[in-house]
Design a protein around this motif. Structure first.
Motif, PDB file in Angstrom:
ATOM      1  N   MET A   1       8.760 -24.652 -17.694  1.00 13.27           N
ATOM      2  CA  MET A   1       8.339 -26.040 -17.638  1.00 13.27           C
ATOM      3  C   MET A   1       7.714 -26.284 -16.260  1.00 13.27           C
ATOM      4  O   MET A   1       8.286 -25.932 -15.236  1.00 13.27           O
ATOM      5  N   SER A   2       6.581 -26.939 -16.270  1.00 15.98           N
ATOM      6  CA  SER A   2       5.876 -27.181 -15.012  1.00 15.98           C
ATOM      7  C   SER A   2       6.553 -28.293 -14.210  1.00 15.98           C
ATOM      8  O   SER A   2       7.337 -29.081 -14.734  1.00 15.98           O
ATOM      9  N   GLU A   3       6.228 -28.332 -12.939  1.00 15.50           N
ATOM     10  CA  GLU A   3       6.764 -29.375 -12.068  1.00 15.50           C
ATOM     11  C   GLU A   3       6.303 -30.752 -12.541  1.00 15.50           C
ATOM     12  O   GLU A   3       7.048 -31.732 -12.480  1.00 15.50           O
ATOM     13  N   SER A   4       5.081 -30.835 -13.047  1.00 18.40           N
ATOM     14  CA  SER A   4       4.538 -32.089 -13.566  1.00 18.40           C
ATOM     15  C   SER A   4       5.333 -32.573 -14.777  1.00 18.40           C
ATOM     16  O   SER A   4       5.673 -33.754 -14.877  1.00 18.40           O
ATOM     17  N   GLU A   5       5.655 -31.637 -15.707  1.00 14.47           N
ATOM     18  CA  GLU A   5       6.450 -32.002 -16.884  1.00 14.47           C
ATOM     19  C   GLU A   5       7.853 -32.443 -16.481  1.00 14.47           C
ATOM     20  O   GLU A   5       8.387 -33.416 -17.016  1.00 14.47           O
ATOM     21  N   THR A   6       8.440 -31.740 -15.527  1.00 16.75           N
ATOM     22  CA  THR A   6       9.769 -32.109 -15.037  1.00 16.75           C
ATOM     23  C   THR A   6       9.747 -33.495 -14.410  1.00 16.75           C
ATOM     24  O   THR A   6      10.652 -34.306 -14.644  1.00 16.75           O
ATOM     25  N   SER A   7       8.712 -33.803 -13.664  1.00 15.80           N
ATOM     26  CA  SER A   7       8.566 -35.114 -13.042  1.00 15.80           C
ATOM     27  C   SER A   7       8.413 -36.205 -14.111  1.00 15.80           C
ATOM     28  O   SER A   7       9.015 -37.281 -14.008  1.00 15.80           O
TER      29      SER A   7
END
Length: 150
Positions: A1-7
């Motif tokens: 999972m990307s940092e953007s998705e996590t955010s």
């Protein structure tokens, strides 16, 4: 999972908690009634579909059968709903609002309408459209995820 998705996930979770608190769901009773959230939601759903069974209501509310049974018994005892024979299946009962239940539903709807209308005063027309579309899509996605749909 990307940092953007996590955010994004973190932001949705934060917003969801804030919505729950702002709508009053952390209180023991909601919607200007003396009823718990599950009972308020039951009255809304029974009011929308006069032919619901306890089993169907449990599926809609995502509650265990025993929880639904206890809550319905309290609503019946309080004069909010009544059971009637299901002509299609004598083993189940159909639920409907009593006159008292209809009055409670009207009060719940007034309360909820007022909450949304007050919040909408702080949004532009474009923002309101985004909120309506976004919440509708998110609610449907949550349902589909729970149902195991892709």
């Amino acid at each position: 999972m990307s940092e953007s998705e996590t955010s994004e996930i973190r932001k949705v979770r934060d917003s969801s908690r804030r919505i729950v608190r702002e709508l009053g769901f952390m209180k023991p009773t909601v919607a200007g009634t003396d009823l718990p959230p599950s009972a308020v939601h039951s009255i809304i759903e029974i009011g929308a579909d006069d032919g619901l069974t306890a089993g169907a209501l449990g599926e809609i509310l995502n509650l265990e059968k025993s929880s639904v049974s206890r809550m319905l018994r309290k609503l019946i005892d309080a004069g909010e709903i009544e059971e009637r024979t299901n002509p299609g299946d004598a083993r189940s009962k159909l639920l409907r609002l009593t006159e008292r239940g209809k009055a409670t539903l009207a009060a719940i709807n007034r309360f909820g309408h007022g909450q949304v209308a007050a919040a909408f005063l702080h949004l532009s027309d474009d923002q309101r459209q985004v909120v309506v579309a976004g919440l509708s899509a998110y609610a449907e996605a949550l349902h589909r995820a729970r149902a195991g749909e892709r």
